[in-house]
Write a protein that holds these residues in place. Structure first.
Motif, PDB file in Angstrom:
ATOM      1  N   VAL A  86       0.841  -1.189   0.000  1.00 28.87           N
ATOM      2  CA  VAL A  86       0.000   0.000   0.000  1.00 28.87           C
ATOM      3  C   VAL A  86       0.881   1.245   0.000  1.00 28.87           C
ATOM      4  O   VAL A  86       1.914   1.292   0.673  1.00 28.87           O
ATOM      5  CB  VAL A  86      -0.930   0.023   1.235  1.00 28.87           C
ATOM      6  CG1 VAL A  86      -1.813   1.255   1.224  1.00 28.87           C
ATOM      7  CG2 VAL A  86      -1.773  -1.245   1.282  1.00 28.87           C
ATOM      8  N   GLY A  87       0.457   2.242  -0.735  1.00 31.18           N
ATOM      9  CA  GLY A  87       1.186   3.508  -0.764  1.00 31.18           C
ATOM     10  C   GLY A  87       0.563   4.452  -1.749  1.00 31.18           C
ATOM     11  O   GLY A  87      -0.354   4.092  -2.499  1.00 31.18           O
ATOM     12  N   GLY A  88       1.065   5.678  -1.785  1.00 32.82           N
ATOM     13  CA  GLY A  88       0.565   6.658  -2.726  1.00 32.82           C
ATOM     14  C   GLY A  88       1.112   6.400  -4.107  1.00 32.82           C
ATOM     15  O   GLY A  88       2.014   5.588  -4.322  1.00 32.82           O
ATOM     16  N   GLN A  89       0.520   7.102  -5.066  1.00 38.45           N
ATOM     17  CA  GLN A  89       1.009   6.973  -6.437  1.00 38.45           C
ATOM     18  C   GLN A  89       2.463   7.435  -6.524  1.00 38.45           C
ATOM     19  O   GLN A  89       2.856   8.415  -5.890  1.00 38.45           O
ATOM     20  CB  GLN A  89       0.154   7.825  -7.380  1.00 38.45           C
ATOM     21  CG  GLN A  89      -1.161   7.193  -7.754  1.00 38.45           C
ATOM     22  CD  GLN A  89      -1.921   8.019  -8.776  1.00 38.45           C
ATOM     23  OE1 GLN A  89      -1.305   8.759  -9.539  1.00 38.45           O
ATOM     24  NE2 GLN A  89      -3.237   7.906  -8.777  1.00 38.45           N
ATOM     25  N   SER A  90       3.268   6.687  -7.305  1.00 37.20           N
ATOM     26  CA  SER A  90       4.673   7.051  -7.560  1.00 37.20           C
ATOM     27  C   SER A  90       5.486   7.161  -6.281  1.00 37.20           C
ATOM     28  O   SER A  90       6.398   7.983  -6.165  1.00 37.20           O
ATOM     29  CB  SER A  90       4.741   8.381  -8.332  1.00 37.20           C
ATOM     30  OG  SER A  90       3.998   8.308  -9.529  1.00 37.20           O
ATOM     31  N   SER A  91       5.115   6.315  -5.280  1.00 38.55           N
ATOM     32  CA  SER A  91       5.858   6.346  -4.022  1.00 38.55           C
ATOM     33  C   SER A  91       6.953   5.283  -3.972  1.00 38.55           C
ATOM     34  O   SER A  91       7.615   5.135  -2.953  1.00 38.55           O
ATOM     35  CB  SER A  91       4.895   6.146  -2.845  1.00 38.55           C
ATOM     36  OG  SER A  91       4.247   4.878  -2.942  1.00 38.55           O
ATOM     37  N   GLY A  92       7.138   4.520  -5.038  1.00 37.89           N
ATOM     38  CA  GLY A  92       8.219   3.544  -5.080  1.00 37.89           C
ATOM     39  C   GLY A  92       7.804   2.116  -4.824  1.00 37.89           C
ATOM     40  O   GLY A  92       8.657   1.250  -4.634  1.00 37.89           O
ATOM     41  N   LYS A  93       6.488   1.836  -4.810  1.00 36.63           N
ATOM     42  CA  LYS A  93       6.026   0.466  -4.545  1.00 36.63           C
ATOM     43  C   LYS A  93       6.567  -0.502  -5.590  1.00 36.63           C
ATOM     44  O   LYS A  93       7.042  -1.592  -5.268  1.00 36.63           O
ATOM     45  CB  LYS A  93       4.488   0.401  -4.535  1.00 36.63           C
ATOM     46  CG  LYS A  93       3.817   1.256  -3.487  1.00 36.63           C
ATOM     47  CD  LYS A  93       2.329   0.982  -3.396  1.00 36.63           C
ATOM     48  CE  LYS A  93       1.620   1.115  -4.727  1.00 36.63           C
ATOM     49  NZ  LYS A  93       1.743   2.463  -5.311  1.00 36.63           N
ATOM     50  N   SER A  94       6.462  -0.103  -6.860  1.00 34.28           N
ATOM     51  CA  SER A  94       6.912  -0.993  -7.929  1.00 34.28           C
ATOM     52  C   SER A  94       8.409  -1.262  -7.834  1.00 34.28           C
ATOM     53  O   SER A  94       8.868  -2.386  -8.068  1.00 34.28           O
ATOM     54  CB  SER A  94       6.580  -0.375  -9.291  1.00 34.28           C
ATOM     55  OG  SER A  94       5.178  -0.276  -9.448  1.00 34.28           O
ATOM     56  N   SER A  95       9.159  -0.243  -7.472  1.00 34.61           N
ATOM     57  CA  SER A  95      10.614  -0.420  -7.362  1.00 34.61           C
ATOM     58  C   SER A  95      10.961  -1.397  -6.257  1.00 34.61           C
ATOM     59  O   SER A  95      11.864  -2.230  -6.401  1.00 34.61           O
ATOM     60  CB  SER A  95      11.286   0.926  -7.110  1.00 34.61           C
ATOM     61  OG  SER A  95      11.116   1.795  -8.207  1.00 34.61           O
TER      62      SER A  95
END
Length: 556
Positions: free
Chosen positions: A40-49
Motif C-alpha cells: 500500500v502507498g501513494g502513487q509514484s511512491s516507489g512500490k513498484s521499485s
C-alpha cells in the motif's frame, strides 16, 4: 513451512479462477479469509521499485499517473539453483514467459481487457507467478496507488474507488488507533530514475544495495537487517507464521460454508438438462414427486385425506336427513297419485302403480345429496392437488411446469367428477327402476282379519288408508336411503378417489410424450436469477471443496 505459502497460493488462484476475489456485494468469500501481504502507498511512491527489488526482475509497468489499476497478486516460488527464471499468468495457464519485458506488456494488456483504456480501476486481480532460484516463497498483493485527484480520462469517483479497494484489504488493521511497530523498519535502496532509464540490471542494483548498507557508517552495523533481500525473507517468514495460525479457522470456515452451500443447492434443485431426453426425464421425475405427495395426502401420510371421510360420515347423512318427503307424501298428494294411477278402473288389491309413482318421485330427490357428495369430494381432491403443488419443491423452480401440472390435475379431476356424478346418479335411478318386492310382501294386506270384503272402493280412499300408504312409501324410501348412504361413498371412492390416485396425470404424460425439445424447454423456464444463483453456488462449492482438499493434503 514453504508448503503453507504454496497452499495459500493455490487457494488464491482457485478463488480468482472461480470469480471469488472479495468483490463488494459478492457471496461470502474465502478470499477475504486468506492471509495476505498488501503493498500500500501513494502513487509514484516507489512500490513498484520495491517489488522489483524483492523479485530481482524488471517486470512492472511504469508511467505517469495511475499505472496499477488492478490488484496484482504476485506469487514468488523458489526453485532449484541453476534453474531458469520464468513467469506464468493464471489467465494464460499453459504459457511460460522468460522475457520479463513481455510480462510487463501482458500486465498492461490484461488490465485494459477489464478496465478498457479509460484509466478506470477494477478489483478483479491479476495473478502472476514467478519461479526463480533467487526469490523466497512469498505472496504479495500490489494495490493501485492512493491518490487525491482524478487524472484526465478517469471518473471523479476513482479516488474513492481506489481508497475503498485498498481498505477492503487492510481495514481490519486500520481502526484509527496507534500501535507500537511490531516489526522493525527495513531500509531498501531502489534504482534511481536514471538507473531505470539506463535499464540497469536488477542483479547490479541488488549488489549496489548491499554495498551501500555494508559501507555506510550509519547502517553497516545493521546491514544484515537491511535491503530488499532481507525484507523478502522477513515477510516470507511472517506470512508463514500467520498462515499456520489461521489454518484452524480456515478449516472451520470452509466446512461450514460447504454445508451451507450444499443445503441451498438442495433447496434450489438440480440444473436443467440441455437435451430433450434429459428434460423429459426431469419433468417426469418432478411429476412423480408431485403425484407421490398427492397420494400421501390421500393415504394419511400427510394431512387432508380425512376430509373425504368427513364428507361420507357427516355431510352425506346430514343431507339425506334434510330431505323432506312431507309434500310428496301428504294426504292430498297420496290421494291424487293413487286415483290418477287407478285411471278409470280402481285397483283391486293394492294401488301398485300409485305406490311406484310415489316411491319414484320421493327417491329422485336423493339425486341432490348424491351429486353434492360428488362435488364435495371433487373440491377436497382439487384442494389436495393444490397443496401438493405447493409442497413439491421441484415445481417451485419451474413456474410454467407448475401451471401445466396444476391445470392437468384439475382437468383430470373434473373428468373424474363427471364420471362419478353419473355413477352416483345411476345408483339412485336403479333404485327407482326396480323396487324391492320382499319389502312389500311383508306389508299387511288390505283385507285384514276381521275386515269387510264388501267394503266400497271409495272407502279405500279414506284418510286411514291413505295414511298407511304414505307410511309404507316413507318406510321404503328410508330403507333405500340407508342403502345409498353406504353405496354412494363406495361409488365415489371407486370413480374419483381411487382413480385420482391411480391415473391423475396419465393424460398429461401421454401429451408430454408428444412434445418436442423446444416445447419441453418452455416447461422448464426456470427463473434466470435462480439459475445464476445456482451456477455461482456451484462454482463456490467447487472452490471450497478444492480448498478443503488442499488443506487436508498439507502436513503440519
Amino acid at each position: 513451512m514453504d508448503n503453507l505459502i504454496t497452499l495459500v497460493n493455490k487457494i488464491q488462484r482457485a478463488c480468482t479462477a472461480l470469480g471469488d476475489h472479495g468483490e463488494e456485494n459478492a457471496l461470502p468469500t474465502l478470499w477475504d479469509a486468506l492471509p495476505s501481504i498488501a503493498v500500500v502507498g501513494g502513487q509514484s511512491s516507489g512500490k513498484s521499485s520495491v517489488l522489483e527489488s524483492i523479485v530481482g526482475r524488471d517486470f512492472l509497468p511504469r508511467g505517469s499517473g495511475i499505472v496499477t489499476r488492478r490488484p496484482l497478486v504476485l506469487q514468488l516460488h523458489k526453485t532449484d539453483e541453476g534453474s531458469r527464471d520464468y513467469a506464468e499468468f493464471l489467465h494464460q495457464p499453459r504459457k511460460k514467459y522468460t522475457d520479463f519485458a513481455l510480462v510487463r506488456k501482458e500486465i498492461a494488456d490484461e488490465t485494459d481487457r477489464i478496465t478498457g483504456r479509460s484509466k478506470q480501476v477494477s478489483s478483479v486481480p491479476i495473478h502472476l507467478s514467478i519461479y526463480s532460484p533467487n526469490v523466497v516463497n512469498l505472496t504479495l498483493i500490489d494495490l493501485p496507488g492512493l491518490t487525491k485527484v482524478a487524472i484526465e480520462g478517469q471518473p471523479e469517483s476513482v479516488v474513492a474507488d481506489i481508497e475503498n479497494m485498498v481498505r477492503s484489504f487492510i481495514e481490519k488493521i486500520l481502526e484509527g488507533k496507534a500501535y507500537r511497530l511490531q516489526f522493525p523498519w527495513v531500509g531498501v535502496v531502489n534504482r534511481s530514475q536514471a538507473d531505470i532509464n539506463k535499464s540497469v540490471d536488477m542483479v547490479v542494483a541488488r549488489r549496489r544495495e548491499r554495498e551501500y548498507f555494508s559501507s555506510n557508517p550509519d547502517y553497516k552495523h545493521i546491514a544484515h537487517r537491511m535491503g530488499s533481500e532481507h525484507l523478502a525473507k522477513m515477510l516470507s517468514k511472517h506470512l508463514e507464521t500467520v498462515i499456520k495460525s489461521r489454518i484452524p479457522s480456515l478449516q472451520s470456515l470452509i466446512n461450514k460454508t460447504i454445508t451451507d452451500i450444499e443445503a441451498e443447492l438442495s433447496r434450489l434443485g438440480k440444473p436443467i438438462a440441455s437435451d430433450a431426453g434429459g428434460q423429459l426425464y426431469a419433468i417426469l421425475e418432478i411429476c412423480r414427486a408431485f403425484d407421490q405427495i398427492f397420494k400421501e395426502h390421500l393415504d394419511g401420510v400427510r394431512p387432508g385425506g380425512d376430509r373425504i371421510y368427513n364428507v361420507f360420515d357427516n355431510q352425506l347423512p346430514a343431507a339425506l336427513k334434510r330431505l323432506s318427503f312431507e309434500k310428496n307424501l301428504s294426504m292430498e298428494n297420496v290421494r291424487k297419485r293413487i286415483t290418477e294411477a287407478d285411471g278409470y278402473q280402481p285397483h283391486l288389491i293394492a294401488p301398485e302403480q300409485g305406490y311406484r309413482h310415489l316411491i319414484e318421485t320421493s327417491l329422485s330427490t336423493i339425486k341432490g345429496p348424491a351429486e353434492a357428495t360428488v362435488d364435495a369430494i371433487h373440491y377436497v381432491l382439487k384442494d389436495l392437488a393444490h397443496k401438493s403443488l405447493t409442497e413439491t419443491a421441484e415445481l417451485k423452480q419451474y413456474p410454467s411446469l407448475r401451471i401445466e401440472v396444476g391445470n392437468a390435475a384439475v382437468d383430470a379431476l373434473e373428468k373424474l367428477r363427471d364420471e362419478s356424478r353419473k355413477s352416483a346418479v345411476k345408483l339412485v335411478e336403479m333404485e327407482c327402476s326396480y323396487l324391492t318386492v320382499d319389502f312389500f310382501r311383508k306389508l299387511p294386506q288390505d283385507l285384514e282379519k276381521g275386515g269387510n270384503p264388501s267394503q266400497s272402493v271409495f272407502d279405500r280412499y279414506n284418510e286411514s288408508y291413505l295414511h298407511r300408504i304414505g307410511n309404507n312409501v316413507l318406510a321404503y324410501v328410508n330403507m333405500v336411503c340407508g342403502y345409498l348412504r353406504n353405496a354412494i361413498p363406495k361409488s365415489v371412492v371407486h370413480c374419483q378417489v381411487r382413480e385420482a390416485k391411480r391415473s391423475l396425470l396419465d393424460h398429461f404424460f401421454t401429451e408430454l410424450g408428444k412434445k418436442e425439445g423446444k416445447q419441453l424447454s418452455t416447461l422448464l423456464d426456470e427463473d434466470p436469477a435462480v439459475m445464476e444463483r445456482r451456477a455461482g453456488l456451484g462454482k463456490r462449492l467447487e472452490l471450497y471443496k478444492s480448498a478443503q482438499a488442499e488443506i487436508d493434503g498439507v502436513a503440519f
